[in-house]
Write a protein that holds these residues in place. Structure first.
Motif, PDB file in Angstrom:
ATOM      1  N   GLY A  25      28.964  -4.201  -1.870  1.00  0.00           N
ATOM      2  CA  GLY A  25      30.271  -4.834  -1.688  1.00  0.00           C
ATOM      3  C   GLY A  25      30.433  -5.448  -0.309  1.00  0.00           C
ATOM      4  O   GLY A  25      30.974  -6.550  -0.163  1.00  0.00           O
ATOM      5  N   ALA A  26      29.956  -4.746   0.716  1.00  0.00           N
ATOM      6  CA  ALA A  26      30.073  -5.255   2.082  1.00  0.00           C
ATOM      7  C   ALA A  26      29.267  -6.540   2.263  1.00  0.00           C
ATOM      8  O   ALA A  26      29.733  -7.498   2.887  1.00  0.00           O
ATOM      9  N   LEU A  27      28.054  -6.578   1.723  1.00  0.00           N
ATOM     10  CA  LEU A  27      27.214  -7.773   1.839  1.00  0.00           C
ATOM     11  C   LEU A  27      27.846  -8.971   1.124  1.00  0.00           C
ATOM     12  O   LEU A  27      27.839 -10.091   1.636  1.00  0.00           O
ATOM     13  N   MET A  28      28.384  -8.734  -0.062  1.00  0.00           N
ATOM     14  CA  MET A  28      29.023  -9.823  -0.807  1.00  0.00           C
ATOM     15  C   MET A  28      30.230 -10.359  -0.072  1.00  0.00           C
ATOM     16  O   MET A  28      30.484 -11.570  -0.053  1.00  0.00           O
ATOM     17  N   THR A  29      30.993  -9.486   0.547  1.00  0.00           N
ATOM     18  CA  THR A  29      32.175  -9.903   1.294  1.00  0.00           C
ATOM     19  C   THR A  29      31.783 -10.697   2.534  1.00  0.00           C
ATOM     20  O   THR A  29      32.324 -11.772   2.805  1.00  0.00           O
ATOM     21  N   GLU A  30      30.825 -10.183   3.282  1.00  0.00           N
ATOM     22  CA  GLU A  30      30.426 -10.818   4.531  1.00  0.00           C
ATOM     23  C   GLU A  30      29.722 -12.154   4.298  1.00  0.00           C
ATOM     24  O   GLU A  30      29.949 -13.121   5.037  1.00  0.00           O
ATOM     25  N   GLN A  31      28.862 -12.209   3.277  1.00  0.00           N
ATOM     26  CA  GLN A  31      28.095 -13.421   3.026  1.00  0.00           C
ATOM     27  C   GLN A  31      28.817 -14.409   2.104  1.00  0.00           C
ATOM     28  O   GLN A  31      28.341 -15.513   1.875  1.00  0.00           O
ATOM     29  N   ARG A  32      29.956 -13.980   1.564  1.00  0.00           N
ATOM     30  CA  ARG A  32      30.772 -14.819   0.673  1.00  0.00           C
ATOM     31  C   ARG A  32      29.958 -15.330  -0.519  1.00  0.00           C
ATOM     32  O   ARG A  32      30.070 -16.485  -0.934  1.00  0.00           O
ATOM     33  N   THR A  33      29.138 -14.458  -1.050  1.00  0.00           N
ATOM     34  CA  THR A  33      28.334 -14.785  -2.221  1.00  0.00           C
ATOM     35  C   THR A  33      27.988 -13.489  -2.945  1.00  0.00           C
ATOM     36  O   THR A  33      27.965 -12.420  -2.335  1.00  0.00           O
ATOM     37  N   LYS A 105      41.049  -7.643  -0.622  1.00  0.00           N
ATOM     38  CA  LYS A 105      40.146  -6.572  -0.207  1.00  0.00           C
ATOM     39  C   LYS A 105      38.745  -6.757  -0.759  1.00  0.00           C
ATOM     40  O   LYS A 105      37.753  -6.420  -0.089  1.00  0.00           O
ATOM     41  N   TYR A 106      38.639  -7.292  -1.978  1.00  0.00           N
ATOM     42  CA  TYR A 106      37.333  -7.461  -2.628  1.00  0.00           C
ATOM     43  C   TYR A 106      37.216  -8.911  -3.121  1.00  0.00           C
ATOM     44  O   TYR A 106      37.319  -9.171  -4.326  1.00  0.00           O
ATOM     45  N   PRO A 107      36.997  -9.873  -2.243  1.00  0.00           N
ATOM     46  CA  PRO A 107      37.045 -11.289  -2.631  1.00  0.00           C
ATOM     47  C   PRO A 107      35.946 -11.735  -3.580  1.00  0.00           C
ATOM     48  O   PRO A 107      36.002 -12.848  -4.101  1.00  0.00           O
ATOM     49  N   TYR A 108      34.997 -10.860  -3.845  1.00  0.00           N
ATOM     50  CA  TYR A 108      33.869 -11.206  -4.729  1.00  0.00           C
ATOM     51  C   TYR A 108      34.129 -10.873  -6.190  1.00  0.00           C
ATOM     52  O   TYR A 108      33.336 -11.237  -7.064  1.00  0.00           O
ATOM     53  N   VAL A 109      35.211 -10.177  -6.526  1.00  0.00           N
ATOM     54  CA  VAL A 109      35.327  -9.587  -7.862  1.00  0.00           C
ATOM     55  C   VAL A 109      35.358 -10.621  -8.984  1.00  0.00           C
ATOM     56  O   VAL A 109      34.731 -10.418 -10.031  1.00  0.00           O
ATOM     57  N   CYS A 169      45.053 -16.621  -7.502  1.00  0.00           N
ATOM     58  CA  CYS A 169      44.718 -15.509  -6.611  1.00  0.00           C
ATOM     59  C   CYS A 169      43.287 -15.625  -6.096  1.00  0.00           C
ATOM     60  O   CYS A 169      43.008 -15.382  -4.927  1.00  0.00           O
ATOM     61  N   ASP A 170      42.378 -16.001  -6.975  1.00  0.00           N
ATOM     62  CA  ASP A 170      40.973 -16.063  -6.585  1.00  0.00           C
ATOM     63  C   ASP A 170      40.712 -17.176  -5.581  1.00  0.00           C
ATOM     64  O   ASP A 170      39.972 -17.002  -4.624  1.00  0.00           O
ATOM     65  N   TYR A 171      41.337 -18.335  -5.776  1.00  0.00           N
ATOM     66  CA  TYR A 171      40.927 -19.484  -4.985  1.00  0.00           C
ATOM     67  C   TYR A 171      41.294 -19.359  -3.511  1.00  0.00           C
ATOM     68  O   TYR A 171      40.600 -19.897  -2.645  1.00  0.00           O
ATOM     69  N   LEU A 172      42.356 -18.656  -3.186  1.00  0.00           N
ATOM     70  CA  LEU A 172      42.711 -18.490  -1.778  1.00  0.00           C
ATOM     71  C   LEU A 172      41.554 -17.866  -1.014  1.00  0.00           C
ATOM     72  O   LEU A 172      41.270 -18.233   0.123  1.00  0.00           O
ATOM     73  N   PHE A 173      40.865 -16.910  -1.648  1.00  0.00           N
ATOM     74  CA  PHE A 173      39.790 -16.194  -0.963  1.00  0.00           C
ATOM     75  C   PHE A 173      38.443 -16.867  -1.168  1.00  0.00           C
ATOM     76  O   PHE A 173      37.581 -16.851  -0.296  1.00  0.00           O
ATOM     77  N   PHE A 174      38.247 -17.500  -2.325  1.00  0.00           N
ATOM     78  CA  PHE A 174      37.013 -18.236  -2.583  1.00  0.00           C
ATOM     79  C   PHE A 174      36.970 -19.521  -1.762  1.00  0.00           C
ATOM     80  O   PHE A 174      35.913 -19.967  -1.340  1.00  0.00           O
ATOM     81  N   GLY A 175      38.129 -20.108  -1.506  1.00  0.00           N
ATOM     82  CA  GLY A 175      38.189 -21.397  -0.822  1.00  0.00           C
ATOM     83  C   GLY A 175      38.379 -21.282   0.673  1.00  0.00           C
ATOM     84  O   GLY A 175      39.094 -22.099   1.279  1.00  0.00           O
ATOM     85  N   ARG A 176      37.734 -20.308   1.298  1.00  0.00           N
ATOM     86  CA  ARG A 176      37.942 -20.119   2.738  1.00  0.00           C
ATOM     87  C   ARG A 176      37.401 -21.288   3.556  1.00  0.00           C
ATOM     88  O   ARG A 176      37.884 -21.551   4.653  1.00  0.00           O
ATOM     89  N   ALA A 177      36.388 -21.985   3.039  1.00  0.00           N
ATOM     90  CA  ALA A 177      35.888 -23.156   3.761  1.00  0.00           C
ATOM     91  C   ALA A 177      36.968 -24.229   3.831  1.00  0.00           C
ATOM     92  O   ALA A 177      37.144 -24.895   4.861  1.00  0.00           O
ATOM     93  N   THR A 178      37.721 -24.385   2.734  1.00  0.00           N
ATOM     94  CA  THR A 178      38.830 -25.346   2.736  1.00  0.00           C
ATOM     95  C   THR A 178      39.903 -24.925   3.728  1.00  0.00           C
ATOM     96  O   THR A 178      40.446 -25.753   4.470  1.00  0.00           O
ATOM     97  N   LEU A 179      40.212 -23.639   3.748  1.00  0.00           N
ATOM     98  CA  LEU A 179      41.196 -23.139   4.704  1.00  0.00           C
ATOM     99  C   LEU A 179      40.798 -23.493   6.127  1.00  0.00           C
ATOM    100  O   LEU A 179      41.617 -23.937   6.934  1.00  0.00           O
ATOM    101  N   ASP A 180      39.533 -23.304   6.435  1.00  0.00           N
ATOM    102  CA  ASP A 180      39.039 -23.526   7.790  1.00  0.00           C
ATOM    103  C   ASP A 180      38.994 -25.014   8.124  1.00  0.00           C
ATOM    104  O   ASP A 180      39.606 -25.476   9.098  1.00  0.00           O
ATOM    105  N   HIS A 181      38.308 -25.799   7.298  1.00  0.00           N
ATOM    106  CA  HIS A 181      38.058 -27.203   7.634  1.00  0.00           C
ATOM    107  C   HIS A 181      39.279 -28.098   7.444  1.00  0.00           C
ATOM    108  O   HIS A 181      39.430 -29.094   8.157  1.00  0.00           O
ATOM    109  N   VAL A 182      40.132 -27.770   6.492  1.00  0.00           N
ATOM    110  CA  VAL A 182      41.291 -28.630   6.207  1.00  0.00           C
ATOM    111  C   VAL A 182      42.549 -28.148   6.927  1.00  0.00           C
ATOM    112  O   VAL A 182      43.301 -28.945   7.493  1.00  0.00           O
ATOM    113  N   PHE A 183      42.775 -26.820   6.899  1.00  0.00           N
ATOM    114  CA  PHE A 183      44.022 -26.293   7.447  1.00  0.00           C
ATOM    115  C   PHE A 183      43.838 -25.585   8.795  1.00  0.00           C
ATOM    116  O   PHE A 183      44.817 -25.169   9.407  1.00  0.00           O
TER     117      PHE A 183
END
Length: 211
Positions: A25-33, A105-109, A169-183
């Motif tokens: 779980g920790a690896l999936m969260t940290e690596q976002r995959t 808490k578990y963005p990979y689920v 709910c999923d996309y807020l955490f899956f789309g972190r690249a969008t959060l960073d680069h756009v917002f």
């Protein structure tokens, strides 16, 4: 695959099993995959990768066990919520908050469930559908039906509601690249999560409210 050494078999305790799950779980969260290897899991946990087969039968078995560990307690809360002595709209807020908190808490689920349902084989797809997806749909359907019976909600297709809520709910955490680069948002904070819960709740309940 090599057999577990005596040193690692001495780690044959409940905590060793949890170490493998926590490392995954920790690896999936940290690596976002969800695409992580047994070697990475072994290195992170400090255990022999052969213990994955020993405890879970396969990597897919490990992934199912991870979902059961992180989602099991939340699944157990669904039925009591349906029967709780409170208004349906309040139940809906609590439910939305719970779903968002789970992805926080578990963005990979959601990606993990999708993989197990579509790529891991029919056996795993059935497990995910029956243990996780169906209870969520049943809970939402019951809350919507109660709200409709009390004149608080319009009649709503549970299928549409499920995909609307889970997708949002999923996309807020899956789309972190969008959060960073756009917002320019580099982290989903507790405040952002709270505002997102409020936004989803207001959007859904306004759409459900009778004219």
């Amino acid at each position: 695959m090599a057999r577990p050494s005596r040193k690692n078999m001495d780690a044959d305790t409940p905590s060793a099993r949890d170490q493998l799950l926590d490392a995954t779980g920790a690896l999936m969260t940290e690596q976002r995959t969800i695409d992580i290897s047994l070697a990475e899991i072994a290195e992170r946990s400090g255990l022999n990768s052969a213990l994955v087969k020993y405890y879970f039968g396969s990597k897919n078995g490990l992934l199912v066990a991870l979902l059961r560990k992180v989602l099991g307690p939340r699944m157990a809360e669904l039925e009591p919520l349906v029967h709780a002595p409170m208004a349906p709209n309040e139940k809906l807020r609590i439910h939305i908050n719970g779903v968002v908190n789970t992805y926080f808490k578990y963005p990979y689920v959601n990606r993990l469930m999708h993989y197990l349902m579509t790529e891991a084989g029919q056996e795993y797809g059935k497990i995910i559908a029956e243990e996780f997806a169906r209870p969520l749909v049943d809970t939402q359907s019951a809350i919507l039906k109660e709200g409709q019976s009390k004149g608080l909600f319009l009649e709503t297709d549970p299928l549409m509601f499920y995909f609307h809520l889970v997708g949002a709910c999923d996309y807020l955490f899956f789309g972190r690249a969008t959060l960073d680069h756009v917002f320019g948002v580099q982290e989903v904070t507790q405040d952002l999560k709270r505002r997102y819960v409020d936004h989803i709740y207001q959007t859904l309940t306004k759409g459900l409210a009778p004219a």
